[in-house]
Scaffold this motif. Structure first.
Motif, PDB file in Angstrom:
ATOM      1  N   ALA A 171       0.831  -1.211   0.000  1.00 54.59           N
ATOM      2  CA  ALA A 171       0.000   0.000   0.000  1.00 54.59           C
ATOM      3  C   ALA A 171       0.858   1.251   0.000  1.00 54.59           C
TER       4      ALA A 171
ATOM      5  N   ALA B 158      -8.695   7.567  -1.274  1.00 55.99           N
ATOM      6  CA  ALA B 158      -9.260   6.224  -1.176  1.00 55.99           C
ATOM      7  C   ALA B 158      -8.171   5.209  -0.821  1.00 55.99           C
ATOM      8  N   LYS B 159      -6.967   5.408  -1.397  1.00 55.58           N
ATOM      9  CA  LYS B 159      -5.860   4.495  -1.106  1.00 55.58           C
ATOM     10  C   LYS B 159      -5.414   4.614   0.349  1.00 55.58           C
TER      11      LYS B 159
ATOM     12  N   ARG C 173      -7.373   5.441   2.836  1.00 53.75           N
ATOM     13  CA  ARG C 173      -8.415   4.762   3.627  1.00 53.75           C
ATOM     14  C   ARG C 173      -8.270   3.245   3.530  1.00 53.75           C
ATOM     15  N   GLU C 174      -7.918   2.788   2.329  1.00 53.75           N
ATOM     16  CA  GLU C 174      -7.726   1.349   2.135  1.00 53.75           C
ATOM     17  C   GLU C 174      -6.569   0.827   2.978  1.00 53.75           C
ATOM     18  N   ARG C 175      -5.471   1.595   3.007  1.00 48.76           N
ATOM     19  CA  ARG C 175      -4.330   1.181   3.810  1.00 48.76           C
ATOM     20  C   ARG C 175      -4.695   1.098   5.291  1.00 48.76           C
TER      21      ARG C 175
ATOM     22  N   ALA D 291      -7.651   0.605   6.534  1.00 45.11           N
ATOM     23  CA  ALA D 291      -8.549  -0.535   6.732  1.00 45.11           C
ATOM     24  C   ALA D 291      -7.759  -1.840   6.823  1.00 45.11           C
TER      25      ALA D 291
END
Length: 210
Positions: free
Chosen positions: A122, A179-180, A182-184, A186
């Protein structure tokens, strides 16, 4: 012949003595209406929807039948049954997830290594996105070399269109970056939750062995 009269019960035996021998051999059904017993060798209509008693030939109460549940009671029972069903489903799902967790990782070090690899992936993606953002910003500055977006600055139509295109691309690109991020986060939280639960399961397994 069915009994249709109201019979006052002091003792069940008194009722049976008042009946004929053929009637006394039958089961008598009694309920209370207005404080008075209503009895018959068949369930009296007045007892429909109420609690009643079944009395044997010896005057002994064989069975007490409760009144049918009200609509509110039925609703409560249904709600309680649904709640238990949901709890059982959640418990079954939790057991499946726990089993999957134990089968996925050999030990907590294995879990940590996988977490670190996922976060490193990520971070590399974010680094590439930041490079692309810097490139877009540089292209924008080249369109307005004196000052980016300076008020009163004269720009050509071509410059204005190029700025709009770049600003749109920057907005989209930054949305992807957000978004990336937030993804990391998560991914990090998921691994932390898995790690905590994994340690709990291993601790429980060790206690069970002793």
């Amino acid at each position: 012949m069915a009994l249709r009269a109201l019979v006052k019960l002091g003792l069940a035996g008194g009722l049976l003595l008042a009946l004929s021998p053929a009637q006394a051999a039958k089961t008598i059904y009694c309920c209370d209406v207005g404080g008075q017993p209503v009895c018959s060798d068949m369930l009296p209509p007045a007892c429909y929807g109420q609690a009643y008693r079944e009395i044997g030939p010896q005057g002994v109460i064989r069975k007490k039948v409760p009144p049918p549940p009200s609509a509110e009671e039925i609703a409560r029972r249904n709600a309680e049954a649904e709640r238990r069903k949901e709890e059982e489903a959640l418990a079954a799902k939790s057991r499946r997830l726990d089993q999957a967790l134990l089968e996925t990782y050999q030990n907590v070090d294995d879990l940590d290594r996988r977490r670190d690899r996922a976060l490193a992936d990520a971070d590399r993606s974010l680094a590439d996105l930041r490079v692309r953002e810097e490139d877009l910003m540089e292209r924008r500055k080249r369109i307005l070399p004196d000052a980016e977006g300076k008020r009163g600055q004269q720009v050509t139509r071509a410059q204005a269109e190029a700025l709009r295109d770049l600003d749109s691309e920057l907005a989209s690109h930054r949305s992807v970056m957000a978004a990336k991020v937030r993804e990391r986060e998560a991914v990090r939280q998921r691994y932390e939750a898995d790690r905590e639960r994994y340690l709990e399961l291993m601790s429980s397994a060790r206690r069970a062995q002793h």
